[in-house]
Structures are given as C-alpha cells and as structure tokens.
Design an enzyme around this catalytic site. Structure first.
Site, PDB file in Angstrom:
ATOM      1  N   HIS A 192       0.830  -1.205   0.000  1.00  0.00           N
ATOM      2  CA  HIS A 192       0.000   0.000   0.000  1.00  0.00           C
ATOM      3  C   HIS A 192       0.866   1.257   0.000  1.00  0.00           C
ATOM      4  CE1 HIS A 192      -3.132  -2.895   1.032  1.00  0.00           C
ATOM      5  NE2 HIS A 192      -4.050  -1.940   0.917  1.00  0.00           N
ATOM      6  N   HIS A 238       1.920  -3.619   9.343  1.00  0.00           N
ATOM      7  CA  HIS A 238       3.331  -3.558   8.996  1.00  0.00           C
ATOM      8  C   HIS A 238       4.131  -2.962  10.143  1.00  0.00           C
ATOM      9  CE1 HIS A 238       2.842  -4.579   4.714  1.00  0.00           C
ATOM     10  NE2 HIS A 238       1.731  -3.863   4.770  1.00  0.00           N
TER      11      HIS A 238
END
EC number: 3.1.3.-
Length: 289
Positions: free
Chosen positions: A208, A250
């Site tokens: 992303h 993440h």
C-alpha cells in the site's frame, strides 16, 4: 603370664637373627624382608610398567597440559584448531542492526493503536480500513482500465497507459521482494484485509505504501492540480503509510522502505515512458475516440 609368640625357628616375633643385622635383604624372616619382597613384586616396580604409565600420563598426550596447582591426573581438554573456533565477539554492524530491529519492533507495537477493537484507538479501526481500501491495488487497476476505455484523447490515453504500467510494475516488484525476504507480519496484526493473495502474509515492503508513493508522485507530475489538491495528495500518501502501522499490518521499516521503493518506481516508469512513438502497438488498441 603369656609367653611371646615365636616363629618357626623358635625365636620371638619382632626379633631378627644376629647374623642378619645388616641389610634387610639378608634377613632370614624379618618383617622388613617380607615388605621388601612384596614391594619388588608390585607392578609399579617393573621398569616396563613404569614407562607405560609415563607414556599414558596427560603430560605426554598431544594437546593436553596439566592444570596449574592440580595433580598430574587432571588435564585440560584438547584445544581446537584456529579455523574451527567460533568468534564470540560480534561486529559493530551486527550490534547496530540488532539494535535497529529491536527499536523497529518496539515502535511498531507502540504505534499499533488500531490493531484491534480493544486497542486504545480501536474505534478508529473502520476509518483506517476504509483508508486501506483506497490504497489497494484492485481499485486502482480497475479504475485505470475504466478511464482508459473511456478516454477520447491521445494525451489522456498516454498518461493512463503509463499509469497502468506503473501499477503492474509495482505489483510485480512488491510480490518479488516479499517472496524473497519473507518477513512475517507483526504478531498483533489481524488478517482481515481486503482480497489478499499468497504473498500478502509477508510484510516487507508495504505494498500500500509503495503504491501510494508511486501514484502520488505520478499525479503530481502529470496532472494539473490546484495547490490544495496537491497538498491533499501528499497527505493521503503519508496518512495511508501511517495507517499501515496503526492497523498493525506492517512494521515501521516496512513502511519506510515502501515509500523509498514507490518513489524509485516512478523514476523507472518515467525512464521507460510509453508513447505512440515508443510503443505504437499498445496505442493502436485504443485508437477509437
């Protein structure tokens, strides 16, 4: 009164013959003579046995030495060759990398405030997931294909064609790096992401974030936008990257490298820019206004 015990010759025990008053070896039956005979028959008195024991002592064994202050029966273990020894002193680079990794994991856990409904900012999780969808690859690919099919100008088709090329390049590079690095996602992450594939179980780098950096730089360079809209594009990319850590998807280093990779991907796209002159076959497919 009991009489003292006598030997076979009639002499009291403990006395010796006057003729044997010299060396015990000449004694006819004395205790000294008996002890000397016993000691001469012991294995240690044999010179061959003595040499055998001396050859088996730790001093004569290769690679072993007696301990200081200890008996000759104690010895050190044999020393390993120089090439077989393990260097127990870690390098400065190894210590620095382990320290950075520890800081990365600690900071990522601290910033994961939307990782679950019970987190400190758990009420913001639906908004973070909506922002997550805005950076997903499928909406961007479908939207680009739709706009490309509806475009009625060569300039618009050229920009959209290169945007499609950039999105496909991003998917390829991110999937390749994730498959090579294979870094697991944070332990506090919940695998409830929208439309995942096999490599999405790995976290390095953040797809992303790479897509947000790539698309934002692409838009700022090829679309004419007012200053407020340009600021919104930059904020969208930055907040999207931050939301990846807040959702627990993440670690911080995944997002940081994602920004760098996305920025460099645009440089590749700009260098390999597709145009009717460089890729005429692709533009023939969209020659209808």
């Amino acid at each position: 009164m009991q009489s003292p015990r006598r030997n076979a010759e009639g002499r009291p025990l403990g006395t010796c013959d006057p003729s044997s008053s010299g060396s015990p070896a000449h004694g006819g039956g004395s205790r000294f003579e008996f002890q000397s005979l016993l000691s001469s028959r012991m294995p240690g008195a044999d010179p061959t046995s003595a040499r055998l024991r001396a050859s088996e002592s730790p001093v004569h064994r290769r690679g072993s030495f007696p301990l200081a202050g200890a008996g000759s029966s104690q010895a050190l273990p044999p020393q390993l060759p120089e090439e077989d020894r393990i260097d127990l002193n870690p390098s400065f680079l190894g210590i620095a990398l382990r320290s950075l990794l520890a800081i990365d994991l600690w900071l990522s856990k601290k910033l994961g405030v939307c990782a679950g409904e019970s987190s400190s900012w758990g009420s913001m999780r639906p908004l973070m997931k909506l922002l997550e969808i805005s950076g997903h690859g499928i909406p961007w690919l479908l939207g680009t294909l739709y706009c490309l099919s509806r475009s009625d100008s060569w300039a618009g088709r050229e920009v959209l064609m290169n945007l499609l090329f950039a999105l496909l390049l991003d998917l390829l590079l991110v999937s390749l790096i994730k498959g090579l690095v294979r870094r697991r996602r944070p332990a506090h992450n919940q695998m409830d992401m929208f439309f995942t594939i096999s490599v999405d179980k790995y976290s390095f780098p953040s797809g992303h974030t790479t897509r947000a950096a790539l698309v934002s730089r692409f838009i700022l360079n090829h679309l004419v936008l007012a200053i407020p809209l340009r600021v919104l594009v930059v904020l969208w990319a930055f907040i999207l990257g931050l939301s990846r850590v807040m959702l627990g998807r993440h670690n911080v280093t995944d997002v940081a490298f994602g920004f760098f990779l996305g920025y460099m991907q645009y440089s590749i796209v700009d260098y390999c820019w597709l145009s009717p002159r460089t890729a005429p076959v692709l533009f023939v497919l969209w020659n209808q206004p």
